[in-house]
Design a protein around this motif. Structure first.
Motif, short mmCIF file in Angstrom:
data_model
loop_
_atom_site.label_atom_id
_atom_site.label_comp_id
_atom_site.label_asym_id
_atom_site.label_seq_id
_atom_site.Cartn_x
_atom_site.Cartn_y
_atom_site.Cartn_z
N THR A 1 0.86 -1.18 0.00
CA THR A 1 0.00 0.00 0.00
C THR A 1 0.89 1.23 0.00
N PRO B 1 -13.57 -1.94 6.07
CA PRO B 1 -13.86 -2.07 4.64
C PRO B 1 -14.76 -3.27 4.41
N VAL B 2 -15.39 -3.34 3.22
CA VAL B 2 -16.31 -4.44 2.94
C VAL B 2 -15.58 -5.78 2.92
N GLU B 3 -16.29 -6.81 3.30
CA GLU B 3 -15.73 -8.15 3.35
C GLU B 3 -15.22 -8.57 1.97
N GLY B 4 -14.06 -9.18 1.97
CA GLY B 4 -13.51 -9.69 0.70
C GLY B 4 -12.63 -8.69 -0.02
N SER B 5 -12.71 -7.40 0.37
CA SER B 5 -11.84 -6.41 -0.29
C SER B 5 -10.42 -6.58 0.24
N ARG B 6 -9.44 -6.23 -0.58
CA ARG B 6 -8.05 -6.30 -0.14
C ARG B 6 -7.65 -4.94 0.41
N SER B 7 -6.85 -4.97 1.46
CA SER B 7 -6.47 -3.72 2.12
C SER B 7 -5.89 -2.73 1.11
N ASP C 1 -6.41 -2.36 -2.05
CA ASP C 1 -7.41 -1.76 -2.95
C ASP C 1 -8.26 -0.74 -2.20
N THR C 2 -8.70 -1.15 -1.01
CA THR C 2 -9.54 -0.28 -0.20
C THR C 2 -8.83 1.04 0.07
N HIS C 3 -7.55 0.94 0.41
CA HIS C 3 -6.82 2.14 0.77
C HIS C 3 -6.61 3.06 -0.43
N GLN D 1 -8.76 3.61 -2.68
CA GLN D 1 -10.00 4.34 -2.95
C GLN D 1 -10.22 5.48 -1.96
#
Ligand SMILES: [Zn+2]
Length: 254
Positions: A206, A241-247, A249-251, A253
């Motif tokens: 990240t 973050p939503v379940e199944g998302s990767r840290s 990717d979430t970060h 956004q």
């Protein structure tokens, strides 16, 4: 001050007290240290008064303008308030500043060795931690601006033989930066006993500081660890973050 603003300011003051308690309980802030946060929509910021940080209550928090003048609260404000005015003036991208004298960070700041992003905590400082070469009190506007210049666009700056200044996107964010810097320095000093630390090379990391805007793991952990709030209240405020998302990717956004 409108009622909406008043509620927002009271919320910031409460979180500031919580932040000071966490920094103290983590051993990062000792008897001297201060934490500030901008009051949104104004040219002012909130800061704890000039005595032991963990003794202050919500009603003791002072409001200061960017000239370093106290405009509300009982005072006295810290002699090193110019650290906050200088940095808040130079860094419109951040909203919160910490100054304190954490042991391992002070030792690292005296070595001619760079902070190495050797693990996922140290990765926060992948862009480096510069050093302000003076150890004096930063107690004038000129010194505050010079310190801010040394900080540049980094998350933290060593004040040689004195302490550190750190910045973040929020009260919670800057507290985590301060704690992560101390852990990074502590662990790098330990690592250097055995080997020369090397930076992580994983290209899929990240970006440094990802997660500081929504610290949904570290902050709840610290609040619970130090009994800052009831567990139910802490849980109600967590935004994972939503379940199944990767840290990573979430970060991206955020
Ligand atoms: Zn100091």
């Amino acid at each position: 001050v409108a009622d909406g603003n008043r509620a927002e300011i009271n919320d910031l003051k409460k979180r500031l007290i919580e932040g000071l308690q966490i920094l103290t309980d983590e051993g990062v802030m000792t008897f001297v240290g201060h934490l500030s946060v901008r009051v949104p929509g104004t040219d002012t910021f909130l800061i704890n008064p000039r005595y032991a940080a963990n003794v202050a209550d919500v009603e003791d928090i002072c409001t200061v303008d960017l000239n370093g003048r106290r405009v509300d609260g009982p005072g006295p404000i810290p002699g090193e308030t110019p650290i906050h005015t200088g940095i808040l003036l130079r860094r419109p991208d951040i909203s919160s500043v910490v100054h304190c004298h954490p042991r391992s960070s002070v030792i690292m700041g005296l070595l001619s060795v760079d902070v190495v992003p050797f693990n996922i905590v140290a990765h926060t400082f992948a862009d480096g931690v510069p050093t302000y070469p003076e150890s004096h009190q930063v107690d004038t506007m000129d010194r505050g601006l010079n310190l801010a210049d040394a900080l540049g666009d980094h998350f933290a700056v060593f004040q040689r033989g004195h302490g550190i200044a750190a910045v973040g996107p929020s009260i919670e964010g800057v507290c985590l930066v301060t704690i992560r810097l101390e852990h990074t320095c502590r662990d790098q000093l330990e690592l250097m006993r055995y080997t020369t630390p090397q930076p992580l090379t994983d290209p899929d990391m990240t970006r440094p500081g990802a997660g500081l805007a929504n610290p949904y793991r570290e902050r709840p952990y610290l609040m619970q660890k130090h009994h800052i709030r009831p567990k139910e209240e802490i849980k109600a405020a967590i935004r994972p973050p939503v379940e199944g998302s990767r840290s990573r990717d979430t970060h991206r956004q955020q």
